[in-house]
Design a protein around this motif. Sequence first.
Motif, mmCIF file in Angstrom:
data_model
loop_
_atom_site.group_PDB
_atom_site.id
_atom_site.type_symbol
_atom_site.label_atom_id
_atom_site.label_comp_id
_atom_site.label_asym_id
_atom_site.label_seq_id
_atom_site.Cartn_x
_atom_site.Cartn_y
_atom_site.Cartn_z
ATOM 1 N N ALA A 106 0.830 -1.205 0.000
ATOM 2 C CA ALA A 106 0.000 0.000 0.000
ATOM 3 C C ALA A 106 0.865 1.257 0.000
ATOM 4 C CB ALA A 106 -0.935 -0.008 1.210
ATOM 5 N N PHE A 107 1.962 1.251 0.734
ATOM 6 C CA PHE A 107 2.852 2.406 0.779
ATOM 7 C C PHE A 107 3.512 2.648 -0.574
ATOM 8 C CE2 PHE A 107 7.028 4.365 1.692
ATOM 9 C CZ PHE A 107 6.583 5.573 2.205
ATOM 10 N N ILE A 108 3.955 1.595 -1.224
ATOM 11 C CA ILE A 108 4.590 1.740 -2.535
ATOM 12 C C ILE A 108 3.573 2.231 -3.564
ATOM 13 C CG2 ILE A 108 5.676 0.466 -4.429
ATOM 14 C CD1 ILE A 108 7.088 -1.212 -2.251
ATOM 15 N N ILE A 109 2.364 1.705 -3.532
ATOM 16 C CA ILE A 109 1.324 2.177 -4.459
ATOM 17 C C ILE A 109 1.005 3.645 -4.171
ATOM 18 C CG2 ILE A 109 -1.116 1.926 -5.068
ATOM 19 C CD1 ILE A 109 -0.701 -1.102 -4.762
ATOM 20 N N PHE A 110 0.949 4.038 -2.909
ATOM 21 C CA PHE A 110 0.733 5.435 -2.555
ATOM 22 C C PHE A 110 1.812 6.324 -3.157
ATOM 23 C CE2 PHE A 110 2.103 8.826 0.352
ATOM 24 C CZ PHE A 110 1.024 9.679 0.235
ATOM 25 N N LEU A 111 3.079 5.906 -3.046
ATOM 26 C CA LEU A 111 4.172 6.700 -3.614
ATOM 27 C C LEU A 111 4.061 6.798 -5.131
ATOM 28 C CD1 LEU A 111 7.232 5.489 -1.507
ATOM 29 C CD2 LEU A 111 5.944 7.630 -1.285
ATOM 30 N N MET A 112 3.655 5.701 -5.780
ATOM 31 C CA MET A 112 3.502 5.720 -7.233
ATOM 32 C C MET A 112 2.375 6.665 -7.645
ATOM 33 S SD MET A 112 4.096 1.667 -7.997
ATOM 34 C CE MET A 112 3.417 1.732 -9.623
ATOM 35 N N VAL A 113 1.237 6.604 -6.978
ATOM 36 C CA VAL A 113 0.108 7.487 -7.302
ATOM 37 C C VAL A 113 0.485 8.942 -7.042
ATOM 38 C CG1 VAL A 113 -2.239 8.123 -6.608
ATOM 39 C CG2 VAL A 113 -1.648 5.730 -6.983
#
Length: 149
Positions: free
Chosen positions: A103-110
């Motif tokens: 979830a943290f990595i997806i947050f950074l990507m978004v």
Amino acid sequence: MSFIKEFKEFAMKGNVIDLAVGVIIGGAFGKIVTSMVNDLIMPPISLLIGDKGFANFYIPLNSKVQEFVAANPNASLEDARKAGPVFAWGNFATEVINFIILAFIIFLMVKAINSIKRKQEEAPKAAPAPTKEEVLLGEIRDLLKARSL
């Protein structure tokens, strides 16, 4: 419109193909995160708390499993599950850590994608080309100026 033609039109839309690519890449990315947690993060934690391995922490839920664990103190979670029901809190904690990292990595990507979109929106747009009427009026203006001089 025939059923096959309608399905083909639906399947070839950009959104469906983008979704398929996203699902495939997401599955592969999930495996990378799972490997990172299981192979890089949890081994040092397991080393600190014992050789049993963090994912193998559980609580026996009946006397049969308790007897099995007493006879086999280093039994893995899978072995204990074969003996009966267990409360596998270590495995659950590992999955929660997987989710938080993903979830943290997806947050950074978004966040990065949104930043790029904002920069593109802020970029100044070129002035629109003059219409035919504006060009013609400009020529008339120039001719009138030339006559008055």
